[in-house]
Motif scaffolding. Structure first.
Motif, mmCIF file in Angstrom:
data_model
loop_
_atom_site.group_PDB
_atom_site.id
_atom_site.type_symbol
_atom_site.label_atom_id
_atom_site.label_comp_id
_atom_site.label_asym_id
_atom_site.label_seq_id
_atom_site.Cartn_x
_atom_site.Cartn_y
_atom_site.Cartn_z
ATOM 1 N N LYS A 47 57.336 -2.652 2.371
ATOM 2 C CA LYS A 47 56.563 -1.234 2.407
ATOM 3 C C LYS A 47 56.302 -0.394 3.171
ATOM 4 O O LYS A 47 56.970 -0.685 4.617
ATOM 5 N N ILE A 48 56.218 0.521 3.581
ATOM 6 C CA ILE A 48 55.682 1.676 4.189
ATOM 7 C C ILE A 48 54.478 1.413 5.177
ATOM 8 O O ILE A 48 54.016 0.950 4.257
ATOM 9 N N GLU A 49 54.123 0.906 6.031
ATOM 10 C CA GLU A 49 53.341 0.822 6.924
ATOM 11 C C GLU A 49 52.841 1.251 7.502
ATOM 12 O O GLU A 49 51.290 1.297 8.175
ATOM 13 N N TRP A 50 52.962 2.769 8.161
ATOM 14 C CA TRP A 50 52.758 3.319 9.274
ATOM 15 C C TRP A 50 53.402 4.949 9.161
ATOM 16 O O TRP A 50 54.607 4.368 8.493
ATOM 17 N N VAL A 51 52.490 6.125 8.904
ATOM 18 C CA VAL A 51 52.544 7.512 9.600
ATOM 19 C C VAL A 51 52.270 7.523 10.881
ATOM 20 O O VAL A 51 51.227 7.927 10.668
ATOM 21 N N SER A 98 34.674 27.763 17.021
ATOM 22 C CA SER A 98 35.137 26.811 15.713
ATOM 23 C C SER A 98 35.836 25.759 16.308
ATOM 24 O O SER A 98 36.215 25.334 16.859
ATOM 25 N N HIS A 99 35.156 24.961 16.150
ATOM 26 C CA HIS A 99 35.521 22.770 15.989
ATOM 27 C C HIS A 99 36.506 22.641 14.791
ATOM 28 O O HIS A 99 35.748 22.399 13.838
ATOM 29 N N LEU A 100 38.155 22.477 14.856
ATOM 30 C CA LEU A 100 39.038 22.679 14.092
ATOM 31 C C LEU A 100 39.772 21.343 14.267
ATOM 32 O O LEU A 100 40.450 20.802 14.716
ATOM 33 N N GLY A 101 39.041 20.329 14.036
ATOM 34 C CA GLY A 101 39.214 19.195 13.825
ATOM 35 C C GLY A 101 39.597 18.776 12.569
ATOM 36 O O GLY A 101 38.823 18.679 11.749
ATOM 37 N N VAL A 102 40.477 18.032 11.935
ATOM 38 C CA VAL A 102 40.898 17.741 10.758
ATOM 39 C C VAL A 102 41.067 15.828 10.483
ATOM 40 O O VAL A 102 42.498 15.951 11.992
ATOM 41 N N SER A 103 41.367 14.997 10.374
ATOM 42 C CA SER A 103 40.874 13.958 9.773
ATOM 43 C C SER A 103 42.559 13.764 8.805
ATOM 44 O O SER A 103 41.719 14.456 7.515
ATOM 45 N N TRP A 104 43.263 13.229 8.756
ATOM 46 C CA TRP A 104 44.216 12.930 8.450
ATOM 47 C C TRP A 104 44.588 11.747 7.525
ATOM 48 O O TRP A 104 43.845 10.835 7.828
ATOM 49 N N ASP A 105 45.346 11.388 6.204
ATOM 50 C CA ASP A 105 45.626 10.574 5.300
ATOM 51 C C ASP A 105 46.344 10.914 4.554
ATOM 52 O O ASP A 105 46.775 11.905 4.376
ATOM 53 N N VAL A 106 46.942 9.702 4.125
ATOM 54 C CA VAL A 106 48.214 9.856 3.092
ATOM 55 C C VAL A 106 47.849 8.992 2.267
ATOM 56 O O VAL A 106 47.333 7.538 1.854
ATOM 57 N N ARG A 107 47.204 9.616 0.504
ATOM 58 C CA ARG A 107 46.998 9.099 -0.097
ATOM 59 C C ARG A 107 47.960 8.894 -0.786
ATOM 60 O O ARG A 107 49.188 9.718 -1.853
ATOM 61 N N TRP A 108 48.526 7.161 -1.830
ATOM 62 C CA TRP A 108 49.548 6.701 -2.169
ATOM 63 C C TRP A 108 49.542 7.194 -3.596
ATOM 64 O O TRP A 108 48.250 6.934 -4.040
ATOM 65 N N ASP A 117 48.243 3.740 -6.660
ATOM 66 C CA ASP A 117 47.718 3.159 -6.695
ATOM 67 C C ASP A 117 45.962 4.095 -6.361
ATOM 68 O O ASP A 117 44.948 3.332 -6.375
ATOM 69 N N ASP A 118 46.737 5.130 -5.944
ATOM 70 C CA ASP A 118 44.972 6.160 -5.745
ATOM 71 C C ASP A 118 44.109 5.775 -4.169
ATOM 72 O O ASP A 118 43.665 6.005 -3.641
ATOM 73 N N LEU A 119 44.828 4.555 -2.705
ATOM 74 C CA LEU A 119 44.648 4.633 -2.521
ATOM 75 C C LEU A 119 45.120 5.155 -0.430
ATOM 76 O O LEU A 119 46.064 5.532 -1.140
ATOM 77 N N THR A 120 44.035 5.449 0.180
ATOM 78 C CA THR A 120 44.621 6.526 1.189
ATOM 79 C C THR A 120 45.341 4.997 2.222
ATOM 80 O O THR A 120 44.842 4.009 2.568
ATOM 81 N N ALA A 121 46.515 5.847 2.838
ATOM 82 C CA ALA A 121 46.611 4.959 4.780
ATOM 83 C C ALA A 121 46.257 6.202 6.008
ATOM 84 O O ALA A 121 46.619 7.505 5.627
ATOM 85 N N LEU A 171 49.688 14.358 1.144
ATOM 86 C CA LEU A 171 49.381 14.240 2.753
ATOM 87 C C LEU A 171 48.361 14.732 2.774
ATOM 88 O O LEU A 171 47.928 16.079 2.713
ATOM 89 N N GLU A 172 47.391 14.273 3.281
ATOM 90 C CA GLU A 172 45.633 15.346 3.184
ATOM 91 C C GLU A 172 45.413 15.716 4.617
ATOM 92 O O GLU A 172 45.368 15.526 5.796
#
Length: 519
Positions: A146-150, A257-267, A270-274, A219-220
């Motif tokens: 499976k995909i382990e990292w992005v 403004s501080h443009l601080g963006v938190s990134w994750d991937v929602r699969w 299973d609707d889980l995020t990585a 990608l969120e």
């Protein structure tokens, strides 16, 4: 799809792991739940669809579900591959369940036999659960990796102005344009961006390991004021490029403004995020009214200029252009005609005609005041830096003794005023001046701070926005709609005779005639 009267439903068999032949009943959201049924997560439906597609009867039900939800006008099921069906059906199903157009129920069994997931007539829930299936006799088959990292490689913000130079040291219009991409793991640099406009960006990723199986996901990116969400993507090992636009525009406010963006991937499966590494990107964003304008020799976008302009406008707490312009003039409380030694000589106080930034250095010494024309130039430069809408024109307003001061005149700065208005009387050269405080004919005054000021004009910023034209000026308490009101900042129009002082005496002047008074 089975019908009970005009009530459509879909029965999918074997979707609840470890619970025998129990099925899931999918109904349109507006229909009531059947007796004894329990609502289950739509994840159960999504996770089981690939299994259903592997069986002939189950595939038929999935295709009926596809035709009802995705393509209701198709005349016949399409002969698509399993992957093509999943790509089309899964995104629509997710939206349908979220909006409750579809609802899934468990504890429901059809009467019709068969190994597939075909529709049939329903019956009340069984009183006893089916016996558990015997454990497998063979060890489970290990699936592909499976995909382990992005890994996040860069972020390029393509909706910014791309005009800012990196000069933070002085007020000169110099430096190097900040490059793209705006963020890399090494650094994230500053940028400027319109308020009330979505942020568009492109993200470069690397997905691994190299032998992993591709997975669908989204990608969120989440920041304080904006949210980014890609379309459904197929994450495959190797480099990826994703372009997105924020779901909402930036707030309608000039601000740093501080443009601080938190990134994750929602699969999707299973609707889980990585998490993405690094998980957060950082940029300083200067939010302006619009694109900065370059119209005069004191314009040009630098980091130092943009930071100061945004700081001053942000303090106004208003997005109204007229309110911002008026407030900027209040930043410099005094008009002065004499040099202040506390201001570095290179800035040429109080005129601020120099080659080290023009009127911009005045923003470092607002309490020291300046000539009215310098204050006007400073405000105009800030307005242009922020892209505040409307037209700006630096003008001068004065009255002429030739018509007894009855007519008020206006000209572009540098092309009018009383600078050359002179006369000879009784063998002496006299000059016409606008007095900013009361004087008396026949009196002599020192040409020094504390004495009545003698002016050639009142410098103003003629500002036109949304059909409203007003004159802003450092000596004007409130914006004036006419130049006849502007001239009233002066006490009167006079003729003076200048006297050169000696080694121990300052220069002075005598008032020989009062032509007109406004106060």
């Amino acid at each position: 799809m089975a019908e009970i009267g005009d009530r459509p439903r879909w029965l999918l068999r074997g979707l609840l792991p470890g619970r025998g032949d129990e099925v899931v009943l999918v109904l349109p959201g507006h229909l009531p739940a059947p007796p004894g049924a329990q609502e289950v997560s739509p994840n159960v439906v999504r996770a089981a669809l690939p299994h259903c597609l592997a069986e002939h009867d189950g595939r038929a039900v999935v295709m009926q579900l596809y035709r009802a939800v995705v393509a209701p006008h198709d005349a016949a099921p399409r002969h698509w591959t399993e992957g093509e069906i999943m790509d089309q059906l899964l995104p629509v199903l997710r939206t349908a369940f979220e909006r409750r157009r579809l609802v899934a129920y468990g504890s429901w069994a059809p009467t019709c036999p068969g190994s597939g997931a075909g529709p049939g007539q329903s019956q009340p829930p069984q009183s006893k659960p089916p016996p558990p299936k015997p454990p497998p006799t063979k060890p489970p088959v290990v699936g592909p990796p499976k995909i382990e990292w992005v890994q996040l490689v860069s972020v390029t913000i393509h909706s910014d102005h791309q005009l800012m130079k990196d000069n933070k040291d002085d007020w000169l219009d110099k430096g190097t344009l900040y490059p793209e991409p705006e963020w890399t793991p090494v650094q994230g640099h500053a940028l400027s961006h319109d308020m009330d406009r979505p942020v568009g960006l492109t993200v470069e990723l690397v997905v691994g390991p190299s032998d992993a199986v591709a997975e669908p996901g989204v990608l969120e990116g989440k920041a304080t004021d904006v949210l980014f969400e890609s379309e459904m993507l197929q994450f495959e090992p190797g480099p990826m490029t994703v372009t997105m636009t924020s779901q909402e525009p930036l707030v309608e406010k000039i601000q740093q403004s501080h443009l601080g963006v938190s990134w994750d991937v929602r699969w999707w499966k299973d609707d889980l995020t990585a998490s993405v590494s690094p998980s957060i990107t950082h940029n300083t964003m200067y939010v302006t009214a619009d694109t900065p304008r370059v119209e005069t020799w004191e314009d040009g976008v630098t980091h130092k200029r943009m930071k100061r302009a945004v700081q001053w406008a942000e303090a106004v707490q208003s997005a109204d252009p007229h309110a911002i312009v008026a407030a900027l003039f209040q930043r410099v409380p005094n008009v002065v005609l004499y040099r202040d030694d506390d201001v570095p000589a290179e800035y040429h106080h109080p005129t601020f005609f120099n080659e080290v930034g023009g009127a911009w250095p005045l923003t470092d010494y607002p309490s020291r005041g300046a000539e009215c024309q310098a204050i006007v130039r400073m405000v105009r430069a800030v307005v242009h830096q922020l892209g505040i809408p409307g037209t700006t024109q630096a003008v001068v307003v004065w009255a002429d003794p030739d018509d007894g001061g009855q007519k008020v005149h206006e000209a572009e700065h540098g092309q009018g005023g009383l600078g050359l208005k002179t006369r000879w009387k009784n063998g002496y050269k006299e000059r016409a001046k606008l007095a900013d405080s009361p004087v008396e004919a026949g009196q002599t005054y020192l040409d020094a701070p504390g004495s009545p000021g003698m002016n050639n004009f009142e410098a103003c910023l003629k500002y036109d926005h949304a059909g409203k034209v007003v004159y802003h000026g450092p000596g004007i308490e409130a914006p004036c709609p006419t130049i006849e009101e502007v001239i009233e900042v002066f006490w009167g129009l006079v003729w003076i005779r200048e006297h050169k002082g000696g080694a121990d005496e300052p220069d002075s002047f005598s008032v020989t005639e009062i032509v007109s008074k406004w106060k």
